[in-house]
Design a protein around this motif. Structure first.
Motif, PDB file in Angstrom:
ATOM      1  N   ARG A 206       0.804  -1.219   0.000  1.00 33.65           N
ATOM      2  CA  ARG A 206       0.000   0.000   0.000  1.00 33.65           C
ATOM      3  C   ARG A 206       0.839   1.272   0.000  1.00 33.65           C
ATOM      4  O   ARG A 206       0.326   2.354  -0.290  1.00 33.65           O
ATOM      5  CB  ARG A 206      -0.920   0.004   1.241  1.00 33.65           C
ATOM      6  CG  ARG A 206      -1.941  -1.131   1.250  1.00 33.65           C
ATOM      7  CD  ARG A 206      -2.523  -1.310   2.647  1.00 33.65           C
ATOM      8  NE  ARG A 206      -3.603  -2.281   2.692  1.00 33.65           N
ATOM      9  CZ  ARG A 206      -3.433  -3.593   2.760  1.00 33.65           C
ATOM     10  NH1 ARG A 206      -2.205  -4.082   2.797  1.00 33.65           N
ATOM     11  NH2 ARG A 206      -4.472  -4.411   2.797  1.00 33.65           N
ATOM     12  N   LEU A 207       2.123   1.140   0.338  1.00 32.80           N
ATOM     13  CA  LEU A 207       2.958   2.322   0.545  1.00 32.80           C
ATOM     14  C   LEU A 207       3.189   3.158  -0.721  1.00 32.80           C
ATOM     15  O   LEU A 207       3.132   4.389  -0.649  1.00 32.80           O
ATOM     16  CB  LEU A 207       4.295   1.892   1.166  1.00 32.80           C
ATOM     17  CG  LEU A 207       5.219   3.006   1.663  1.00 32.80           C
ATOM     18  CD1 LEU A 207       4.505   3.909   2.656  1.00 32.80           C
ATOM     19  CD2 LEU A 207       6.464   2.394   2.305  1.00 32.80           C
ATOM     20  N   PRO A 208       3.467   2.569  -1.877  1.00 30.38           N
ATOM     21  CA  PRO A 208       3.762   3.401  -3.057  1.00 30.38           C
ATOM     22  C   PRO A 208       2.640   4.377  -3.409  1.00 30.38           C
ATOM     23  O   PRO A 208       2.904   5.554  -3.697  1.00 30.38           O
ATOM     24  CB  PRO A 208       3.976   2.365  -4.171  1.00 30.38           C
ATOM     25  CG  PRO A 208       4.444   1.141  -3.456  1.00 30.38           C
ATOM     26  CD  PRO A 208       3.674   1.131  -2.172  1.00 30.38           C
ATOM     27  N   GLU A 209       1.403   3.921  -3.391  1.00 24.94           N
ATOM     28  CA  GLU A 209       0.287   4.802  -3.733  1.00 24.94           C
ATOM     29  C   GLU A 209       0.159   5.940  -2.729  1.00 24.94           C
ATOM     30  O   GLU A 209      -0.096   7.096  -3.102  1.00 24.94           O
ATOM     31  CB  GLU A 209      -1.024   4.007  -3.788  1.00 24.94           C
ATOM     32  CG  GLU A 209      -2.231   4.852  -4.154  1.00 24.94           C
ATOM     33  CD  GLU A 209      -3.515   4.058  -4.164  1.00 24.94           C
ATOM     34  OE1 GLU A 209      -4.587   4.674  -4.306  1.00 24.94           O
ATOM     35  OE2 GLU A 209      -3.464   2.806  -4.009  1.00 24.94           O
ATOM     36  N   TRP A 210       0.350   5.632  -1.454  1.00 26.97           N
ATOM     37  CA  TRP A 210       0.238   6.666  -0.423  1.00 26.97           C
ATOM     38  C   TRP A 210       1.355   7.690  -0.558  1.00 26.97           C
ATOM     39  O   TRP A 210       1.116   8.905  -0.446  1.00 26.97           O
ATOM     40  CB  TRP A 210       0.278   6.013   0.960  1.00 26.97           C
ATOM     41  CG  TRP A 210      -0.007   6.961   2.077  1.00 26.97           C
ATOM     42  CD1 TRP A 210      -1.225   7.414   2.498  1.00 26.97           C
ATOM     43  CD2 TRP A 210       0.953   7.593   2.943  1.00 26.97           C
ATOM     44  NE1 TRP A 210      -1.080   8.277   3.564  1.00 26.97           N
ATOM     45  CE2 TRP A 210       0.235   8.400   3.862  1.00 26.97           C
ATOM     46  CE3 TRP A 210       2.336   7.535   3.039  1.00 26.97           C
ATOM     47  CZ2 TRP A 210       0.872   9.147   4.843  1.00 26.97           C
ATOM     48  CZ3 TRP A 210       2.981   8.285   4.015  1.00 26.97           C
ATOM     49  CH2 TRP A 210       2.249   9.074   4.905  1.00 26.97           C
TER      50      TRP A 210
ATOM     51  N   HIS B 104       9.280  11.409   3.305  1.00 20.23           N
ATOM     52  CA  HIS B 104      10.282  10.376   3.008  1.00 20.23           C
ATOM     53  C   HIS B 104      10.224   9.332   4.125  1.00 20.23           C
ATOM     54  O   HIS B 104      10.603   9.609   5.268  1.00 20.23           O
ATOM     55  CB  HIS B 104      11.678  10.984   2.934  1.00 20.23           C
ATOM     56  CG  HIS B 104      12.766   9.972   2.748  1.00 20.23           C
ATOM     57  ND1 HIS B 104      13.069   9.401   1.533  1.00 20.23           N
ATOM     58  CD2 HIS B 104      13.628   9.415   3.639  1.00 20.23           C
ATOM     59  CE1 HIS B 104      14.050   8.540   1.673  1.00 20.23           C
ATOM     60  NE2 HIS B 104      14.413   8.533   2.941  1.00 20.23           N
ATOM     61  N   VAL B 105       9.728   8.146   3.812  1.00 18.36           N
ATOM     62  CA  VAL B 105       9.588   7.076   4.798  1.00 18.36           C
ATOM     63  C   VAL B 105      10.836   6.205   4.789  1.00 18.36           C
ATOM     64  O   VAL B 105      11.281   5.755   3.730  1.00 18.36           O
ATOM     65  CB  VAL B 105       8.339   6.214   4.507  1.00 18.36           C
ATOM     66  CG1 VAL B 105       8.303   4.996   5.434  1.00 18.36           C
ATOM     67  CG2 VAL B 105       7.069   7.040   4.696  1.00 18.36           C
ATOM     68  N   GLU B 106      11.405   6.001   5.960  1.00 17.40           N
ATOM     69  CA  GLU B 106      12.489   5.033   6.138  1.00 17.40           C
ATOM     70  C   GLU B 106      11.906   3.861   6.933  1.00 17.40           C
ATOM     71  O   GLU B 106      11.640   3.985   8.130  1.00 17.40           O
ATOM     72  CB  GLU B 106      13.659   5.663   6.883  1.00 17.40           C
ATOM     73  CG  GLU B 106      14.335   6.773   6.096  1.00 17.40           C
ATOM     74  CD  GLU B 106      15.535   7.361   6.804  1.00 17.40           C
ATOM     75  OE1 GLU B 106      16.178   8.239   6.216  1.00 17.40           O
ATOM     76  OE2 GLU B 106      15.818   6.940   7.945  1.00 17.40           O
TER      77      GLU B 106
END
Length: 305
Positions: free
Chosen positions: A110-114, A122-124
Protein backbone atom coordinates in the motif's frame (compact mmCIF):
# COMPACT_ATOMS: atom_id res chain seq x y z
CA UNK A 1 28.31 28.93 16.21
CA UNK A 2 24.96 28.14 14.55
CA UNK A 3 23.32 26.21 17.41
CA UNK A 4 20.49 24.73 15.31
CA UNK A 5 22.89 23.59 12.58
CA UNK A 6 25.10 21.98 15.21
CA UNK A 7 22.09 20.23 16.75
CA UNK A 8 21.04 18.88 13.35
CA UNK A 9 24.55 17.62 12.72
CA UNK A 10 24.69 15.95 16.13
CA UNK A 11 21.35 14.20 15.52
CA UNK A 12 22.53 12.91 12.13
CA UNK A 13 25.79 11.61 13.63
CA UNK A 14 23.90 9.65 16.28
CA UNK A 15 21.39 8.32 13.74
CA UNK A 16 24.04 7.22 11.23
CA UNK A 17 26.74 6.24 13.73
CA UNK A 18 29.32 8.00 11.56
CA UNK A 19 30.80 11.49 11.16
CA UNK A 20 31.38 10.84 7.46
CA UNK A 21 27.86 9.64 6.64
CA UNK A 22 26.32 12.47 8.66
CA UNK A 23 28.53 15.05 6.94
CA UNK A 24 27.65 13.74 3.47
CA UNK A 25 23.93 13.81 4.22
CA UNK A 26 24.28 17.49 5.19
CA UNK A 27 26.58 18.38 2.27
CA UNK A 28 29.62 19.24 4.38
CA UNK A 29 33.10 17.83 4.79
CA UNK A 30 34.04 15.39 7.55
CA UNK A 31 36.61 17.85 8.90
CA UNK A 32 33.96 20.57 9.09
CA UNK A 33 31.61 18.19 10.93
CA UNK A 34 34.35 17.25 13.40
CA UNK A 35 35.16 20.91 14.05
CA UNK A 36 31.50 21.84 14.59
CA UNK A 37 30.97 18.98 17.05
CA UNK A 38 34.09 19.98 18.97
CA UNK A 39 32.75 23.52 19.29
CA UNK A 40 29.33 22.25 20.39
CA UNK A 41 30.82 20.03 23.09
CA UNK A 42 33.02 22.93 24.23
CA UNK A 43 30.01 25.26 24.41
CA UNK A 44 27.98 22.76 26.40
CA UNK A 45 30.90 21.76 28.60
CA UNK A 46 30.14 18.05 28.23
CA UNK A 47 31.23 15.19 26.02
CA UNK A 48 28.37 14.14 23.75
CA UNK A 49 29.95 11.43 21.61
CA UNK A 50 32.18 8.45 22.33
CA UNK A 51 34.41 7.70 19.34
CA UNK A 52 36.02 4.35 18.51
CA UNK A 53 37.83 3.15 15.41
CA UNK A 54 34.62 1.52 14.18
CA UNK A 55 31.70 3.63 15.30
CA UNK A 56 30.43 6.71 17.06
CA UNK A 57 27.87 6.46 19.87
CA UNK A 58 26.33 8.99 22.24
CA UNK A 59 27.53 9.20 25.82
CA UNK A 60 24.97 9.15 28.62
CA UNK A 61 24.77 12.94 28.43
CA UNK A 62 24.70 12.72 24.64
CA UNK A 63 21.72 10.38 24.73
CA UNK A 64 19.75 12.88 26.82
CA UNK A 65 20.80 15.73 24.54
CA UNK A 66 19.85 13.69 21.45
CA UNK A 67 16.30 13.25 22.73
CA UNK A 68 16.01 16.97 23.41
CA UNK A 69 17.44 17.88 20.00
CA UNK A 70 15.11 15.53 18.13
CA UNK A 71 12.10 16.92 19.97
CA UNK A 72 13.07 20.56 19.50
CA UNK A 73 14.05 20.18 15.83
CA UNK A 74 10.91 18.15 15.11
CA UNK A 75 8.69 20.80 16.64
CA UNK A 76 10.54 23.56 14.79
CA UNK A 77 10.27 21.76 11.44
CA UNK A 78 6.58 21.08 12.04
CA UNK A 79 5.85 24.73 12.87
CA UNK A 80 7.80 25.99 9.84
CA UNK A 81 6.03 23.52 7.56
CA UNK A 82 2.64 24.48 8.98
CA UNK A 83 3.34 28.15 8.27
CA UNK A 84 4.16 27.25 4.67
CA UNK A 85 0.73 25.66 4.14
CA UNK A 86 -1.09 22.40 4.79
CA UNK A 87 0.43 20.53 1.83
CA UNK A 88 3.96 21.43 2.83
CA UNK A 89 3.24 20.48 6.45
CA UNK A 90 3.31 16.83 5.40
CA UNK A 91 6.98 16.88 4.53
CA UNK A 92 10.16 15.42 5.94
CA UNK A 93 11.57 12.12 7.08
CA UNK A 94 9.64 9.51 9.08
CA UNK A 95 11.59 6.49 10.32
CA UNK A 96 9.47 3.44 11.18
CA UNK A 97 10.48 0.07 12.60
CA UNK A 98 7.90 -2.57 11.68
CA UNK A 99 7.44 -6.26 12.31
CA UNK A 100 8.78 -8.03 9.20
CA UNK A 101 5.62 -9.95 8.27
CA UNK A 102 3.42 -6.89 8.86
CA UNK A 103 5.65 -4.74 6.66
CA UNK A 104 5.81 -7.23 3.80
CA UNK A 105 2.19 -8.32 3.72
CA UNK A 106 0.36 -5.12 4.74
CA UNK A 107 2.52 -1.99 4.51
CA UNK A 108 4.67 -2.44 1.41
CA UNK A 109 1.81 -3.21 -1.02
CA UNK A 110 0.00 0.00 0.00
CA UNK A 111 2.96 2.32 0.55
CA UNK A 112 3.76 3.40 -3.06
CA UNK A 113 0.29 4.80 -3.73
CA UNK A 114 0.24 6.67 -0.42
CA UNK A 115 3.69 8.15 -1.01
CA UNK A 116 2.58 9.32 -4.45
CA UNK A 117 -0.14 11.36 -2.70
CA UNK A 118 2.36 12.72 -0.17
CA UNK A 119 5.55 13.38 -2.17
CA UNK A 120 7.04 15.51 0.60
CA UNK A 121 7.22 12.61 3.07
CA UNK A 122 10.28 10.38 3.01
CA UNK A 123 9.59 7.08 4.80
CA UNK A 124 12.49 5.03 6.14
CA UNK A 125 11.02 1.59 6.86
CA UNK A 126 13.14 -0.73 8.97
CA UNK A 127 11.98 -4.38 9.03
CA UNK A 128 12.67 -5.89 12.43
CA UNK A 129 11.05 -8.27 14.91
CA UNK A 130 13.37 -7.29 17.76
CA UNK A 131 13.21 -4.61 20.40
CA UNK A 132 13.23 -1.10 18.94
CA UNK A 133 15.93 1.30 20.15
CA UNK A 134 14.09 4.58 19.59
CA UNK A 135 17.01 6.80 20.59
CA UNK A 136 20.00 5.09 18.97
CA UNK A 137 18.14 4.20 15.76
CA UNK A 138 16.23 7.48 15.54
CA UNK A 139 12.87 5.68 15.25
CA UNK A 140 9.73 7.82 15.22
CA UNK A 141 7.37 4.92 15.88
CA UNK A 142 7.38 1.12 15.78
CA UNK A 143 4.84 -1.55 14.89
CA UNK A 144 5.07 -4.73 16.91
CA UNK A 145 3.09 -7.86 17.76
CA UNK A 146 2.87 -8.00 21.53
CA UNK A 147 2.81 -5.63 24.48
CA UNK A 148 4.84 -2.63 25.55
CA UNK A 149 8.59 -2.92 25.16
CA UNK A 150 9.09 -0.28 27.83
CA UNK A 151 6.85 1.53 30.28
CA UNK A 152 7.93 4.91 28.85
CA UNK A 153 6.26 4.06 25.53
CA UNK A 154 2.75 4.87 24.40
CA UNK A 155 0.83 1.92 22.97
CA UNK A 156 -1.81 2.41 20.30
CA UNK A 157 -3.62 -0.95 19.84
CA UNK A 158 -4.60 -1.88 16.29
CA UNK A 159 -6.24 -5.28 16.66
CA UNK A 160 -5.62 -8.86 17.59
CA UNK A 161 -4.86 -11.30 14.74
CA UNK A 162 -5.96 -14.92 14.84
CA UNK A 163 -3.63 -17.90 14.58
CA UNK A 164 -4.79 -20.18 11.78
CA UNK A 165 -3.60 -23.60 10.66
CA UNK A 166 -3.26 -24.05 6.90
CA UNK A 167 -2.11 -26.40 4.15
CA UNK A 168 -2.49 -26.67 0.40
CA UNK A 169 -5.63 -28.43 -0.93
CA UNK A 170 -3.37 -30.87 -2.78
CA UNK A 171 -1.54 -31.85 0.42
CA UNK A 172 -4.81 -32.37 2.30
CA UNK A 173 -6.16 -34.45 -0.58
CA UNK A 174 -3.16 -36.76 -0.42
CA UNK A 175 -2.49 -36.82 3.34
CA UNK A 176 -6.00 -36.35 4.73
CA UNK A 177 -7.48 -33.60 6.86
CA UNK A 178 -6.55 -33.50 10.59
CA UNK A 179 -9.64 -33.34 12.77
CA UNK A 180 -7.94 -32.48 16.08
CA UNK A 181 -4.48 -31.29 17.14
CA UNK A 182 -3.32 -34.80 18.09
CA UNK A 183 -3.76 -35.81 14.44
CA UNK A 184 -0.86 -33.52 13.49
CA UNK A 185 1.62 -36.18 14.64
CA UNK A 186 0.77 -38.15 11.49
CA UNK A 187 1.38 -35.20 9.14
CA UNK A 188 4.29 -33.30 7.62
CA UNK A 189 4.59 -30.09 9.63
CA UNK A 190 6.42 -26.81 9.01
CA UNK A 191 7.80 -25.17 12.17
CA UNK A 192 8.69 -21.53 12.77
CA UNK A 193 12.09 -20.77 14.33
CA UNK A 194 12.24 -17.83 16.71
CA UNK A 195 14.82 -15.33 15.35
CA UNK A 196 16.59 -14.61 18.64
CA UNK A 197 16.81 -18.08 20.19
CA UNK A 198 16.46 -20.39 17.19
CA UNK A 199 13.91 -22.44 19.17
CA UNK A 200 10.72 -23.73 17.55
CA UNK A 201 7.58 -21.70 18.17
CA UNK A 202 4.83 -23.63 19.93
CA UNK A 203 1.66 -24.56 18.05
CA UNK A 204 -1.25 -23.10 20.03
CA UNK A 205 -4.81 -24.42 20.12
CA UNK A 206 -7.88 -23.64 22.20
CA UNK A 207 -11.05 -25.60 22.87
CA UNK A 208 -13.77 -25.00 25.47
CA UNK A 209 -11.82 -22.06 26.88
CA UNK A 210 -8.68 -24.12 27.53
CA UNK A 211 -5.53 -23.19 25.62
CA UNK A 212 -2.77 -25.72 25.00
CA UNK A 213 0.70 -25.51 23.47
CA UNK A 214 2.09 -28.47 21.56
CA UNK A 215 5.42 -29.12 19.87
CA UNK A 216 4.63 -31.82 17.29
CA UNK A 217 7.52 -33.25 15.24
CA UNK A 218 8.17 -31.34 12.02
CA UNK A 219 9.86 -32.08 8.70
CA UNK A 220 11.17 -28.56 8.13
CA UNK A 221 11.73 -25.40 10.20
CA UNK A 222 12.14 -21.86 8.89
CA UNK A 223 12.82 -18.51 10.54
CA UNK A 224 10.56 -16.45 8.27
CA UNK A 225 6.76 -16.37 8.66
CA UNK A 226 6.08 -15.76 4.98
CA UNK A 227 8.44 -18.55 3.90
CA UNK A 228 6.56 -20.90 6.20
CA UNK A 229 3.27 -20.08 4.47
CA UNK A 230 4.86 -20.33 1.02
CA UNK A 231 6.06 -23.83 1.85
CA UNK A 232 2.57 -24.80 2.97
CA UNK A 233 1.05 -23.40 -0.24
CA UNK A 234 3.54 -25.42 -2.31
CA UNK A 235 2.39 -28.66 -0.66
CA UNK A 236 5.28 -29.17 1.78
CA UNK A 237 2.96 -29.72 4.75
CA UNK A 238 0.85 -27.97 7.39
CA UNK A 239 1.77 -24.65 8.98
CA UNK A 240 0.31 -22.45 11.69
CA UNK A 241 0.51 -18.71 11.07
CA UNK A 242 -1.24 -15.39 11.60
CA UNK A 243 -4.44 -14.75 9.69
CA UNK A 244 -3.23 -11.76 7.68
CA UNK A 245 -0.21 -13.71 6.39
CA UNK A 246 -2.42 -16.62 5.24
CA UNK A 247 -5.23 -14.44 3.85
CA UNK A 248 -3.89 -14.04 0.26
CA UNK A 249 -3.43 -17.80 -0.12
CA UNK A 250 -6.85 -18.50 1.34
CA UNK A 251 -8.42 -16.08 -1.13
CA UNK A 252 -6.68 -17.46 -4.21
CA UNK A 253 -7.21 -21.09 -3.21
CA UNK A 254 -3.58 -22.08 -2.74
CA UNK A 255 -4.25 -22.59 0.98
CA UNK A 256 -7.07 -24.13 2.97
CA UNK A 257 -7.74 -23.88 6.70
CA UNK A 258 -7.87 -26.87 9.03
CA UNK A 259 -8.64 -27.23 12.74
CA UNK A 260 -10.65 -24.00 12.57
CA UNK A 261 -12.48 -24.74 15.81
CA UNK A 262 -9.10 -24.66 17.62
CA UNK A 263 -8.01 -21.21 16.35
CA UNK A 264 -6.55 -18.88 18.99
CA UNK A 265 -5.96 -15.16 19.37
CA UNK A 266 -2.38 -13.98 18.91
CA UNK A 267 -0.90 -11.04 20.86
CA UNK A 268 -2.19 -7.63 19.83
CA UNK A 269 -0.68 -5.61 17.03
CA UNK A 270 0.24 -2.13 18.27
CA UNK A 271 1.98 1.10 17.36
CA UNK A 272 4.60 2.18 19.91
CA UNK A 273 6.30 5.53 20.39
CA UNK A 274 8.07 7.34 23.26
CA UNK A 275 5.71 8.95 25.74
CA UNK A 276 7.37 12.37 25.68
CA UNK A 277 7.90 12.44 21.90
CA UNK A 278 6.40 15.31 19.92
CA UNK A 279 4.63 13.94 16.83
CA UNK A 280 5.04 16.23 13.81
CA UNK A 281 2.23 16.28 11.26
CA UNK A 282 4.20 14.00 8.90
CA UNK A 283 4.70 11.39 11.64
CA UNK A 284 1.07 11.53 12.74
CA UNK A 285 -0.14 11.19 9.14
CA UNK A 286 2.14 8.20 8.50
CA UNK A 287 1.13 6.59 11.78
CA UNK A 288 -2.57 7.05 11.00
CA UNK A 289 -2.16 5.59 7.51
CA UNK A 290 -0.19 2.54 8.68
CA UNK A 291 -2.60 1.92 11.55
CA UNK A 292 -5.59 2.13 9.22
CA UNK A 293 -4.07 -0.33 6.78
CA UNK A 294 -3.36 -2.81 9.55
CA UNK A 295 -6.88 -2.57 10.99
CA UNK A 296 -8.38 -3.07 7.52
CA UNK A 297 -6.08 -6.03 6.84
CA UNK A 298 -7.07 -7.73 10.10
CA UNK A 299 -10.77 -7.26 9.33
CA UNK A 300 -10.34 -8.60 5.79
CA UNK A 301 -8.28 -11.55 7.05
CA UNK A 302 -11.06 -12.50 9.45
CA UNK A 303 -13.34 -12.99 6.44
CA UNK A 304 -10.85 -15.09 4.45
CA UNK A 305 -11.80 -18.76 4.48
Amino acid sequence: MDQLAAMRLFVRIVETGSFGRAARSLAMSSSNATERMARLEEALGVRLLARTTRAVAPTQAGTRYFEVCRRVLGELDDIEASLAGSREALAGRVRVSANTAVARTILLPRLPEWLARHPGIHVELMLSDGRADFVREGIDFAIRIGGLEDQDLVLRPLGRPRRVTVASPAYLRDAGVPREPNDLAAHRLIDFLLPQSGASLAWEFEADGARTEVYPPSVISVGDAEARVQLAASGAGIAQTLCFIAAPGLRDGTLARVLTEWDTDAPELSILYPRDRHLPARTQATMDAFGGWIRDALQDAALAR
